[in-house]
Design a protein around this motif. Structure first.
Motif, PDB file in Angstrom:
ATOM      1  N   PRO A   1       7.303  -9.727   4.484  1.00 33.99           N
ATOM      2  CA  PRO A   1       6.192 -10.449   5.121  1.00 33.99           C
ATOM      3  C   PRO A   1       4.933 -10.455   4.257  1.00 33.99           C
ATOM      4  CG  PRO A   1       7.170  -8.901   6.673  1.00 33.99           C
ATOM      5  CD  PRO A   1       7.834  -8.668   5.353  1.00 33.99           C
TER       6      PRO A   1
ATOM      7  N   ASP B   1      14.499  -1.076   5.266  1.00 33.60           N
ATOM      8  CA  ASP B   1      13.565  -1.168   6.390  1.00 33.60           C
ATOM      9  C   ASP B   1      12.175  -1.571   5.902  1.00 33.60           C
ATOM     10  OD1 ASP B   1      15.288  -0.431   8.409  1.00 33.60           O
ATOM     11  OD2 ASP B   1      14.886   1.710   8.173  1.00 33.60           O
TER      12      ASP B   1
ATOM     13  N   GLU C   1       0.835  -1.202   0.000  1.00 31.99           N
ATOM     14  CA  GLU C   1       0.000   0.000   0.000  1.00 31.99           C
ATOM     15  C   GLU C   1       0.871   1.253   0.000  1.00 31.99           C
ATOM     16  OE1 GLU C   1      -0.463  -2.364   2.410  1.00 31.99           O
ATOM     17  OE2 GLU C   1      -2.604  -2.643   2.834  1.00 31.99           O
TER      18      GLU C   1
ATOM     19  N   GLU D   1       0.129   4.215   0.934  1.00 35.28           N
ATOM     20  CA  GLU D   1      -0.033   5.013   2.154  1.00 35.28           C
ATOM     21  C   GLU D   1       0.925   4.530   3.240  1.00 35.28           C
ATOM     22  OE1 GLU D   1      -2.694   3.535   0.759  1.00 35.28           O
ATOM     23  OE2 GLU D   1      -4.378   4.929   0.595  1.00 35.28           O
ATOM     24  N   LEU D   2       1.002   3.199   3.367  1.00 32.08           N
ATOM     25  CA  LEU D   2       1.860   2.650   4.407  1.00 32.08           C
ATOM     26  C   LEU D   2       3.318   2.986   4.112  1.00 32.08           C
ATOM     27  CD1 LEU D   2       1.997   1.017   6.939  1.00 32.08           C
ATOM     28  CD2 LEU D   2       2.219  -1.038   5.572  1.00 32.08           C
TER      29      LEU D   2
ATOM     30  N   ASN E   1      10.364  -5.030   6.866  1.00 32.16           N
ATOM     31  CA  ASN E   1       9.227  -5.016   7.797  1.00 32.16           C
ATOM     32  C   ASN E   1       7.874  -5.159   7.112  1.00 32.16           C
ATOM     33  OD1 ASN E   1      10.392  -4.555  10.481  1.00 32.16           O
ATOM     34  ND2 ASN E   1      11.206  -2.711   9.520  1.00 32.16           N
ATOM     35  N   VAL E   2       7.788  -4.728   5.881  1.00 30.65           N
ATOM     36  CA  VAL E   2       6.486  -4.739   5.204  1.00 30.65           C
ATOM     37  C   VAL E   2       6.506  -5.595   3.942  1.00 30.65           C
ATOM     38  CG1 VAL E   2       4.690  -3.322   4.173  1.00 30.65           C
ATOM     39  CG2 VAL E   2       6.032  -2.430   6.068  1.00 30.65           C
TER      40      VAL E   2
ATOM     41  N   ASP F   1       4.314   5.609   2.611  1.00 36.66           N
ATOM     42  CA  ASP F   1       4.478   7.018   2.967  1.00 36.66           C
ATOM     43  C   ASP F   1       4.665   7.187   4.470  1.00 36.66           C
ATOM     44  OD1 ASP F   1       4.327   7.788   0.401  1.00 36.66           O
ATOM     45  OD2 ASP F   1       2.322   8.680   0.510  1.00 36.66           O
ATOM     46  N   VAL F   2       3.836   6.461   5.240  1.00 33.76           N
ATOM     47  CA  VAL F   2       3.943   6.556   6.698  1.00 33.76           C
ATOM     48  C   VAL F   2       5.370   6.210   7.133  1.00 33.76           C
ATOM     49  CG1 VAL F   2       3.244   5.474   8.869  1.00 33.76           C
ATOM     50  CG2 VAL F   2       1.511   6.080   7.172  1.00 33.76           C
ATOM     51  N   LEU F   3       5.905   5.128   6.554  1.00 34.72           N
ATOM     52  CA  LEU F   3       7.232   4.670   6.969  1.00 34.72           C
ATOM     53  C   LEU F   3       8.334   5.591   6.445  1.00 34.72           C
ATOM     54  CD1 LEU F   3       6.754   0.840   6.554  1.00 34.72           C
ATOM     55  CD2 LEU F   3       6.698   2.189   8.631  1.00 34.72           C
ATOM     56  N   LYS F   4       8.174   6.067   5.209  1.00 39.61           N
ATOM     57  CA  LYS F   4       9.181   6.977   4.663  1.00 39.61           C
ATOM     58  C   LYS F   4       9.228   8.266   5.480  1.00 39.61           C
ATOM     59  CE  LYS F   4       9.105   5.835  -0.210  1.00 39.61           C
ATOM     60  NZ  LYS F   4       8.372   6.344  -1.376  1.00 39.61           N
ATOM     61  N   ALA F   5       8.043   8.738   5.892  1.00 38.12           N
ATOM     62  CA  ALA F   5       7.992   9.964   6.688  1.00 38.12           C
ATOM     63  C   ALA F   5       8.692   9.759   8.028  1.00 38.12           C
ATOM     64  CB  ALA F   5       6.556  10.402   6.895  1.00 38.12           C
ATOM     65  N   LEU F   6       8.794   8.501   8.456  1.00 37.12           N
ATOM     66  CA  LEU F   6       9.510   8.208   9.701  1.00 37.12           C
ATOM     67  C   LEU F   6      11.009   8.116   9.465  1.00 37.12           C
ATOM     68  CD1 LEU F   6       7.266   5.381  11.134  1.00 37.12           C
ATOM     69  CD2 LEU F   6       7.515   7.670  12.047  1.00 37.12           C
ATOM     70  N   GLY F   7      11.401   8.155   8.216  1.00 34.74           N
ATOM     71  CA  GLY F   7      12.817   8.041   7.904  1.00 34.74           C
ATOM     72  C   GLY F   7      13.252   6.616   7.628  1.00 34.74           C
ATOM     73  N   ALA F   8      12.295   5.751   7.266  1.00 38.18           N
ATOM     74  CA  ALA F   8      12.650   4.358   6.992  1.00 38.18           C
ATOM     75  C   ALA F   8      13.413   4.261   5.674  1.00 38.18           C
ATOM     76  CB  ALA F   8      11.391   3.511   6.924  1.00 38.18           C
TER      77      ALA F   8
END
Lengths: 258, 288
Positions: free
Chosen positions: A171, A163, A147, A149-150, A167-168, A152-159
């Motif tokens: 799996p 990473d 997804e 969106e997900l 993690n995504v 984006d959420v992780l990239k915005a965290l600096g992933a």
């Protein structure tokens, strides 16, 4: 296991038995020569009598299949990960992969034999080349459908890309991966036997070729039965592993929210 | 279920901007997607300054570039021209570690809610290096404390598919907040929920904001939502977007759903509505 599951299994078993009974009756009633189509009872007797002779060949076929399969999985996961992470790589490499997978693998065996001589090596290579494609496609698809969106959420965290992959992405591909493993193990098996039939002096494929040139038709069929049995066994093993690892993807049938 | 804090002394009036450091600043930032003939201007030169701890709502017609501002603030998109400064530094240099939540809760189906919420801790320092050590103790307690605050106590060990859409969205808010970000970016987080669940989540979000005090930038289509939650509302014009109105919301906090039917609140809604209707029909004349 529920009662309906048991009933389902019983019906499956009954169908198999029915298939052999019908075959047996057909041969008896039409007086079919066992040079054309042997009775299944005859095949089972041959299988039992010749089992000590067949055993080393079974091991040989299993070994080449498994080596080819394991190598194919490594190659498939690696290629799939590379292709799945980058849209450009996906679009660029796809035509080549499709082209490669479209080549009938029978046509490739003589080339392998030319390079490596007859025996185990071409069998392993054929198994590998025939089984890695479904794994590449499934891993790549699984990764490409993460997804946004997900992400984006992780990239915005600096992933980092790694990473996200770890993690995504990976799996997420597990259900795809195991679905492809079930297909790939059957393919690897077909590849190994194919190569043995063309160029080897060991393995079930070779046994069947020799038997057929001696008109030992019951032995040819015994070889077929062995192949079918091994194929089912390998499929079942990977289905069981799949159920354990990726139960979350098929939860709707048995786990109900409380 | 309403989660109010009647004893809170927090007031809704914004602190004077000069006294507080600036959290987000867009100066003349514009964004164009694509190049040449296929270039699409998403945002025309925009000025926006958000003070630390402010709760700002962005409203406007669809496709006006609201989400683009959000993505600028998160560092996911670089401005084509102009400058974006977040937390005192220009974006692009490094990741911002902001908390984000979208309409789609995107919980990972193979993890429990608890582990889903802890995902940012696996990525953001200083939590990252301690993750293995603390995930069963301190971090899990942290996740469960947040879950309790949004009314999901005891749901940590459930899987995402065992929860309703509203519950997943609450978990989504927890995940956005677990690493204690200074900034929370929300893109229509409640867009897919029914009216009652949405109102319930407004109160929960207000509650979370009043306890954790992050800077919030909320993109929404729902004017009541904007007026209920925000301490300031920015209205944007149609594409390419720019801010045409920027006004504070001074209702006292904590706000209640009942307040949204009072004349002042309705009047504010009417005013915002007029702005957006105008923005839809004509290109923007200029920022006020």
């Amino acid at each position: 296991m529920s009662a309906s599951d048991l009933r389902q299994k019983a019906w499956s078993a009954a169908l198999i038995v029915l298939f052999f009974v019908a075959w047996e009756l057909f041969c008896v009633m039409t007086g079919m020569s066992d040079l054309v189509l042997p009775r299944p009872s005859e095949v089972f007797v041959t299988l039992y009598q010749k089992f000590p002779l067949l055993w080393p060949h079974i091991l040989q076929t299993l070994a080449t299949t498994m080596i080819g399969f394991v190598l194919g999985v490594w190659l498939g996961v690696l290629l799939g990960a590379v292709i799945g992470v980058s849209k450009t790589a996906y679009d660029t490499a796809y035509p080549l992969l499709v082209g490669f997978s479209s080549i009938p693998k029978v046509a490739v065996v003589p080339i392998f034999v030319l390079w490596f001589g007859s025996g185990s090596v071409p069998a392993v290579l054929t198994a590998l080349s025939i089984c890695f494609f479904p794994i590449v496609v499934n891993i790549a698809t699984g990764l490409a459908t993460t997804e946004p969106e997900l992400e984006d959420v992780l990239k915005a965290l600096g992933a980092s890309k790694l990473d996200i992959l770890w993690n995504v992405g990976l799996p997420r591909t597990m259900p795809f991966f195991f679905a492809s493993l079930k297909v790939a193990i059957s393919y690897a098996f077909v590849g190994a036997v194919l190569s043995e039939t063309v160029a080897s002096n060991r393995g079930i494929g070779n046994v069947m070729m020799t038997a057929s040139s001696n008109f030992n038709v019951p032995l040819v069929f015994a070889g077929l039965f062995v192949l079918a049995g091994l194929g089912v066994a390998l499929y079942v093993i990977f289905s069981l592993i799949e159920g354990r690892v990726t139960g979350w993807a098929t939860r709707k049938n048995d786990l109900i929210a409380t | 279920m309403m989660r109010m804090q009647p004893d809170s002394e927090f007031s809704g009036a914004p602190v004077p901007a000069a006294a507080v450091p600036v959290a987000i600043e867009l100066s003349d930032a514009s964004v164009t997607f694509g190049r040449g003939d296929r270039a699409v201007p998403a945002l025309s030169k925009t000025m926006l300054r958000i003070a630390d701890g402010e709760f700002v709502a962005l409203v406007g017609p669809s496709g006006c570039g609201k989400s683009t501002i959000l993505r600028l603030a998160s560092g996911l998109v670089q401005p084509t021209t102009g400058v974006v400064i977040v937390g005192g530094r220009e974006v692009a240099a490094r990741a911002l570690r902001v908390g984000m939540a979208f309409q789609n809760p995107t919980m990972l189906p193979w993890m429990t809610i608890e582990r889903n919420i802890m995902l940012p801790l696996k990525i953001v320092e200083p939590f990252r290096s301690q993750f293995r050590k603390l995930r069963k103790t301190e971090f899990r307690d942290k996740a469960n404390a947040l879950l309790e605050q949004v009314g999901l106590k005891g749901f940590g060990s459930r899987f995402p598919w065992q929860l309703s859409g509203g519950m997943l969205q609450r978990a989504n808010l927890c995940r956005a907040l677990i690493h204690e970000p200074r900034m929370l970016l929300l893109d229509e987080p409640f867009g897919a929920l029914d009216q009652f669940t949405r109102e319930e989540l407004w109160s929960i979000l207000q509650d979370l904001w009043m306890t954790h005090k992050p800077t919030v930038l909320l993109v929404t289509h729902d004017l009541r939502e904007a007026a209920f939650l925000a301490s300031r509302i920015c209205v944007m014009s149609a594409r390419p977007g720019r801010i045409v109105d920027d006004s504070p919301v001074t209702f006292s906090r904590p706000r209640t759903v009942a307040m949204t039917f009072e004349p002042d609140f309705v009047a504010l809604n009417q005013k915002l509505r007029t702005f957006i209707v105008d923005a839809r029909s004509a290109p923007a004349e200029g920022a006020t």
